[in-house]
Scaffold this motif. Sequence first.
Motif, PDB file in Angstrom:
ATOM      1  N   SER A 231     -25.093 -82.688 -16.346  1.00 13.41           N
ATOM      2  CA  SER A 231     -25.350 -82.338 -14.891  1.00 13.41           C
ATOM      3  C   SER A 231     -25.517 -83.303 -14.066  1.00 13.41           C
ATOM      4  CB  SER A 231     -26.459 -81.211 -14.780  1.00 13.41           C
ATOM      5  OG  SER A 231     -26.217 -80.001 -15.627  1.00 13.41           O
ATOM      6  N   SER A 232     -25.088 -83.283 -12.983  1.00 13.60           N
ATOM      7  CA  SER A 232     -25.315 -84.387 -11.741  1.00 13.60           C
ATOM      8  C   SER A 232     -26.289 -83.698 -10.537  1.00 13.60           C
ATOM      9  CB  SER A 232     -24.196 -84.824 -11.168  1.00 13.60           C
ATOM     10  OG  SER A 232     -23.162 -85.441 -12.212  1.00 13.60           O
ATOM     11  N   PHE A 233     -27.072 -84.416 -10.048  1.00 14.19           N
ATOM     12  CA  PHE A 233     -28.018 -83.997  -9.044  1.00 14.19           C
ATOM     13  C   PHE A 233     -28.008 -85.039  -8.011  1.00 14.19           C
ATOM     14  CE2 PHE A 233     -32.451 -83.856  -7.427  1.00 14.19           C
ATOM     15  CZ  PHE A 233     -32.379 -82.625  -6.761  1.00 14.19           C
ATOM     16  N   THR A 234     -27.942 -84.735  -6.771  1.00 15.29           N
ATOM     17  CA  THR A 234     -28.040 -85.712  -5.507  1.00 15.29           C
ATOM     18  C   THR A 234     -29.016 -85.020  -4.481  1.00 15.29           C
ATOM     19  OG1 THR A 234     -25.947 -86.264  -5.994  1.00 15.29           O
ATOM     20  CG2 THR A 234     -27.006 -86.702  -3.603  1.00 15.29           C
ATOM     21  N   MET A 235     -29.973 -85.729  -4.063  1.00 18.79           N
ATOM     22  CA  MET A 235     -30.942 -85.292  -3.022  1.00 18.79           C
ATOM     23  C   MET A 235     -31.188 -86.537  -1.935  1.00 18.79           C
ATOM     24  SD  MET A 235     -34.694 -85.371  -4.777  1.00 18.79           S
ATOM     25  CE  MET A 235     -35.515 -84.894  -3.337  1.00 18.79           C
ATOM     26  N   ASN A 263     -29.144 -90.183  -6.659  1.00 18.85           N
ATOM     27  CA  ASN A 263     -28.254 -89.677  -7.594  1.00 18.85           C
ATOM     28  C   ASN A 263     -28.685 -89.924  -9.008  1.00 18.85           C
ATOM     29  OD1 ASN A 263     -26.270 -89.515  -5.289  1.00 18.85           O
ATOM     30  ND2 ASN A 263     -26.544 -91.462  -5.235  1.00 18.85           N
ATOM     31  N   VAL A 264     -28.790 -88.548  -9.718  1.00 22.70           N
ATOM     32  CA  VAL A 264     -29.114 -88.713 -11.209  1.00 22.70           C
ATOM     33  C   VAL A 264     -28.001 -87.779 -11.939  1.00 22.70           C
ATOM     34  CG1 VAL A 264     -30.928 -88.101 -13.033  1.00 22.70           C
ATOM     35  CG2 VAL A 264     -31.658 -88.688 -10.778  1.00 22.70           C
ATOM     36  N   ASP A 265     -27.656 -88.466 -13.135  1.00 25.45           N
ATOM     37  CA  ASP A 265     -26.709 -87.747 -14.020  1.00 25.45           C
ATOM     38  C   ASP A 265     -27.694 -87.886 -15.403  1.00 25.45           C
ATOM     39  OD1 ASP A 265     -23.676 -87.566 -13.396  1.00 25.45           O
ATOM     40  OD2 ASP A 265     -24.766 -88.904 -12.075  1.00 25.45           O
ATOM     41  N   ALA A 266     -27.512 -86.810 -16.038  1.00 26.65           N
ATOM     42  CA  ALA A 266     -28.372 -86.501 -17.257  1.00 26.65           C
ATOM     43  C   ALA A 266     -27.690 -85.321 -18.200  1.00 26.65           C
ATOM     44  CB  ALA A 266     -29.959 -85.970 -17.219  1.00 26.65           C
ATOM     45  N   PRO A 269     -28.269 -79.059 -19.288  1.00 27.42           N
ATOM     46  CA  PRO A 269     -27.549 -77.947 -18.781  1.00 27.42           C
ATOM     47  C   PRO A 269     -27.195 -77.707 -17.591  1.00 27.42           C
ATOM     48  CG  PRO A 269     -29.163 -77.302 -20.552  1.00 27.42           C
ATOM     49  CD  PRO A 269     -29.838 -78.527 -19.851  1.00 27.42           C
ATOM     50  N   SER A 270     -28.015 -77.699 -16.462  1.00 27.36           N
ATOM     51  CA  SER A 270     -27.787 -77.389 -15.252  1.00 27.36           C
ATOM     52  C   SER A 270     -28.692 -78.411 -14.159  1.00 27.36           C
ATOM     53  CB  SER A 270     -28.252 -76.230 -14.937  1.00 27.36           C
ATOM     54  OG  SER A 270     -29.650 -76.052 -14.974  1.00 27.36           O
ATOM     55  N   PRO A 271     -28.013 -78.536 -12.926  1.00 26.19           N
ATOM     56  CA  PRO A 271     -28.560 -79.551 -11.991  1.00 26.19           C
ATOM     57  C   PRO A 271     -30.141 -79.135 -11.851  1.00 26.19           C
ATOM     58  CG  PRO A 271     -26.373 -78.933 -11.211  1.00 26.19           C
ATOM     59  CD  PRO A 271     -26.553 -78.108 -12.288  1.00 26.19           C
ATOM     60  N   SER A 272     -30.385 -77.861 -11.751  1.00 27.97           N
ATOM     61  CA  SER A 272     -31.560 -77.390 -11.458  1.00 27.97           C
ATOM     62  C   SER A 272     -32.682 -78.020 -12.480  1.00 27.97           C
ATOM     63  CB  SER A 272     -32.041 -75.618 -11.473  1.00 27.97           C
ATOM     64  OG  SER A 272     -31.564 -75.339 -12.733  1.00 27.97           O
TER      65      SER A 272
END
Length: 355
Positions: A231-235, A263-266, A269-272
């Motif tokens: 998943s990828s997450f951006t804030m 920006n974080v990629d890990a 399972p989900s961006p949350s």
Amino acid sequence: MATIAMPLRLTMSMRSPSGPTSRNEPRRESENRWAGSAIIPPIDGDWRHFSPVGESRRYTRKSRFANAGFPLAERPVAILHPAEASRVGGIRRNPMGSTMSKLGHLDRMDAFEFAHYLCLTGVGSNPTLGWTNWFAPIQAVPNAYEFRQEPPAGIVLEVPMPLHTMGIFTSNGVREVVVRHLVKGKPTDVRVPLRPISRLEEEEIAGMMSSSALSYLRNRGSDRILPSIGSSFTMRLGSVDIPFACGRWNDPSRPRRYDVRLNVDALLPSPSDVELAVLECFARGSSAAALAALLTPAGWAQGMGDFQRVIESALLDLLGDRLVNVSVTAWSRCLEGAVPHFTAQLNGLPVPSVC
């Protein structure tokens, strides 16, 4: 009716574009369309592209708008291709705007592997400033790539510049690749064998990467299979106004606003799930303190490296080998008629007395 219409049509095609009748209006529109898009005065006496002088052909209904351009033969013109440009001293001007990419030439090419990824490097030169250079895979041919270039648009200084480009691609273990580029103006395929990577090259590539991405590649080892879950997450983290960063001759203190994003990629399972990990890192205190220091004019001058290291270290401790990459980015814009917050506070201070 046919014997009357034909002389009238011939008269229309031979009249001057400045004629007073309304029948010439479509011809003027056609002339303006030609002159505004592709027909411009010749450069350096080069007439090889278009020379209607002395040409003649039978008038037909299909060629009405084509014949409307023939009065331009009164002054020679030239049709320029998008890559060509007019010149003024040492400045080149491309009147056609941006152009599409094309094959380019390289003087030397190398290929090696880094962390089981194929690295292609090329060395050459560009005739002016503003060129874009890159390697691209040839989709129809496996293990084949081409060197592409995009010439600059607008006004460009004619300063020859050396180029050194690098492309990173997924490797399948082959020991030789094919690179297509231009040799004496013709597309040529060159076989480039893969050589061992040098220590200096390995350090240079590692220096371009974040510590989290480098750790992920090392943990991955020789595995060439991409993970099935991630998943990828951006804030948005905040913004900071830097005075004088957009200064002009008539507004020296004009500020620039920088908006900072994380920006974080890990392998979660989900961006949350990634968001919860980021929030836990900020709850520990060190990441929040580093961010608060960054979002000040003095802290911004030191760069984003300190905050990047703090947040990466916290996420590595929390996620371990599930963390793929962490990046801190910023985009900016100039503020129109705005005053930074801390500058407004300074304006409220009393003016020091001068003895």
